[in-house]
Scaffold this active site. Sequence first.
Site, PDB file in Angstrom:
ATOM      1  N   GLU A  16      13.005 -10.119   1.212  1.00 62.07           N
ATOM      2  CA  GLU A  16      11.685  -7.764   1.702  1.00 62.07           C
ATOM      3  C   GLU A  16      12.759  -7.268   1.251  1.00 62.07           C
ATOM      4  OE1 GLU A  16      10.858  -8.417   5.808  1.00 62.07           O
ATOM      5  OE2 GLU A  16      10.744  -6.825   6.388  1.00 62.07           O
ATOM      6  N   HIS A  19      12.425  -2.923   1.931  1.00 60.35           N
ATOM      7  CA  HIS A  19      12.433  -1.480   2.045  1.00 60.35           C
ATOM      8  C   HIS A  19      13.325  -0.567   1.424  1.00 60.35           C
ATOM      9  CE1 HIS A  19       9.724  -2.965   4.131  1.00 60.35           C
ATOM     10  NE2 HIS A  19      10.034  -3.694   5.006  1.00 60.35           N
ATOM     11  N   ALA A  43       3.234  -0.788   4.407  1.00 60.88           N
ATOM     12  CA  ALA A  43       2.771  -1.215   5.629  1.00 60.88           C
ATOM     13  C   ALA A  43       2.208  -2.514   6.063  1.00 60.88           C
ATOM     14  CB  ALA A  43       1.687   0.228   5.973  1.00 60.88           C
ATOM     15  N   PRO A  79       0.625  -0.911   0.190  1.00 57.67           N
ATOM     16  CA  PRO A  79       0.124  -0.015   0.246  1.00 57.67           C
ATOM     17  C   PRO A  79       0.777   1.675   0.012  1.00 57.67           C
ATOM     18  CG  PRO A  79       0.215  -1.448   2.468  1.00 57.67           C
ATOM     19  CD  PRO A  79       0.580  -1.793   1.130  1.00 57.67           C
ATOM     20  N   ASN A  80       0.109   1.816  -1.116  1.00 58.48           N
ATOM     21  CA  ASN A  80       0.343   4.043  -0.835  1.00 58.48           C
ATOM     22  C   ASN A  80       2.481   3.350  -1.127  1.00 58.48           C
ATOM     23  OD1 ASN A  80      -0.854   4.289   0.965  1.00 58.48           O
ATOM     24  ND2 ASN A  80       0.227   3.791   1.881  1.00 58.48           N
ATOM     25  N   ARG A  93       4.837  10.868  -2.505  1.00 59.18           N
ATOM     26  CA  ARG A  93       5.747  10.416  -1.312  1.00 59.18           C
ATOM     27  C   ARG A  93       5.985  10.922  -0.354  1.00 59.18           C
ATOM     28  NH1 ARG A  93       4.594   5.039   0.760  1.00 59.18           N
ATOM     29  NH2 ARG A  93       4.690   4.809   2.691  1.00 59.18           N
ATOM     30  N   ARG A 114      14.038   4.634  11.958  1.00 58.34           N
ATOM     31  CA  ARG A 114      12.831   5.578  11.790  1.00 58.34           C
ATOM     32  C   ARG A 114      11.720   4.941  13.203  1.00 58.34           C
ATOM     33  NH1 ARG A 114       9.283   4.439   6.654  1.00 58.34           N
ATOM     34  NH2 ARG A 114       8.681   6.198   7.091  1.00 58.34           N
ATOM     35  N   ASN A 131       8.134  -5.505  -1.340  1.00 62.50           N
ATOM     36  CA  ASN A 131       7.968  -4.485  -0.529  1.00 62.50           C
ATOM     37  C   ASN A 131       6.397  -4.652   0.063  1.00 62.50           C
ATOM     38  OD1 ASN A 131       8.286  -2.440   1.289  1.00 62.50           O
ATOM     39  ND2 ASN A 131       8.741  -0.717  -0.075  1.00 62.50           N
ATOM     40  N   TYR A 162      11.570   8.147   1.116  1.00 66.98           N
ATOM     41  CA  TYR A 162      11.368   7.255  -0.576  1.00 66.98           C
ATOM     42  C   TYR A 162      11.896   7.910  -1.805  1.00 66.98           C
ATOM     43  CZ  TYR A 162       8.237   5.910   3.562  1.00 66.98           C
ATOM     44  OH  TYR A 162       7.187   5.015   4.170  1.00 66.98           O
TER      45      TYR A 162
HETATM   46  C1  DQA Z   1       8.095   0.600   3.326  1.00 71.63           C
HETATM   47  C2  DQA Z   1       8.774   1.167   4.771  1.00 71.63           C
HETATM   48  C3  DQA Z   1       7.237   0.693   5.862  1.00 71.63           C
HETATM   49  O1  DQA Z   1       7.342   1.392   6.953  1.00 71.63           O
HETATM   50  C4  DQA Z   1       6.216   1.975   5.138  1.00 71.63           C
HETATM   51  O2  DQA Z   1       5.152   1.239   5.924  1.00 71.63           O
HETATM   52  C5  DQA Z   1       6.514   1.883   3.227  1.00 71.63           C
HETATM   53  C6  DQA Z   1       7.492   2.138   2.828  1.00 71.63           C
HETATM   54  C7  DQA Z   1       9.869   1.361   2.851  1.00 71.63           C
HETATM   55  O3  DQA Z   1       9.767   1.084   1.510  1.00 71.63           O
HETATM   56  O4  DQA Z   1      10.621   1.767   3.712  1.00 71.63           O
HETATM   57  O5  DQA Z   1       5.115   2.080   3.008  1.00 71.63           O
HETATM   58  O6  DQA Z   1       8.602  -0.196   3.186  1.00 71.63           O
END
Ligand code: DQA
Length: 146
Positions: free
Chosen positions: A97, A99, A76, A9-10, A17, A106, A73, A22
């Site tokens: 995985e 990120h 959240a 998501p997002n 964003r 963080r 990825n 990011y």
């Molecule tokens: C994320 C890190 C997560 O904590 C966050 O909720 C994201 C992006 C990252 O790519 O750094 O949406 O996965």
Amino acid sequence: MKVLVLNGPNLNLLGKREPEVYGSQTLTDIIESLHLEAADLNIQLSHLQSNREYELIEKIHESAGEIDFIIINPAAFTHTSVALRDALLGVAVPFVEVHLSNIHKREKFRHHSYLSDIACAVICGMGAKGYSFALQSAAQFTASKD
Ligand code: DQA
């Protein structure tokens, strides 16, 4: 070799964003350059970004017997989803995985991942390059299986 890239998501908002966290590349930019790299590595790449947990879970289910490696990825869902963990365990497709940000630098709630202890590797804090490193490791993984 077939690799599936999943983004949670997002991540469709990348570029707009929180660019200080990011980066400025859009998800389309990242996936386009990943496709070019995949072609060089003789990898067939497919991609899904979804804001819906069930769509990611269903894609993971479909990957059983079809996909050699997953780059995920979970965004959240990393910090909340036992269901994604169970789906990945259920199909037993190896995965990395990724990120973009260093989740350990963080907020505390981002430090825990439901996936890290069952992943082949975790890449975080490398920005968009993390996907590329994951792709390279997928190729190595297959090489070590042969
Ligand atoms: C994320 C890190 C997560 O904590 C966050 O909720 C994201 C992006 C990252 O790519 O750094 O949406 O996965």
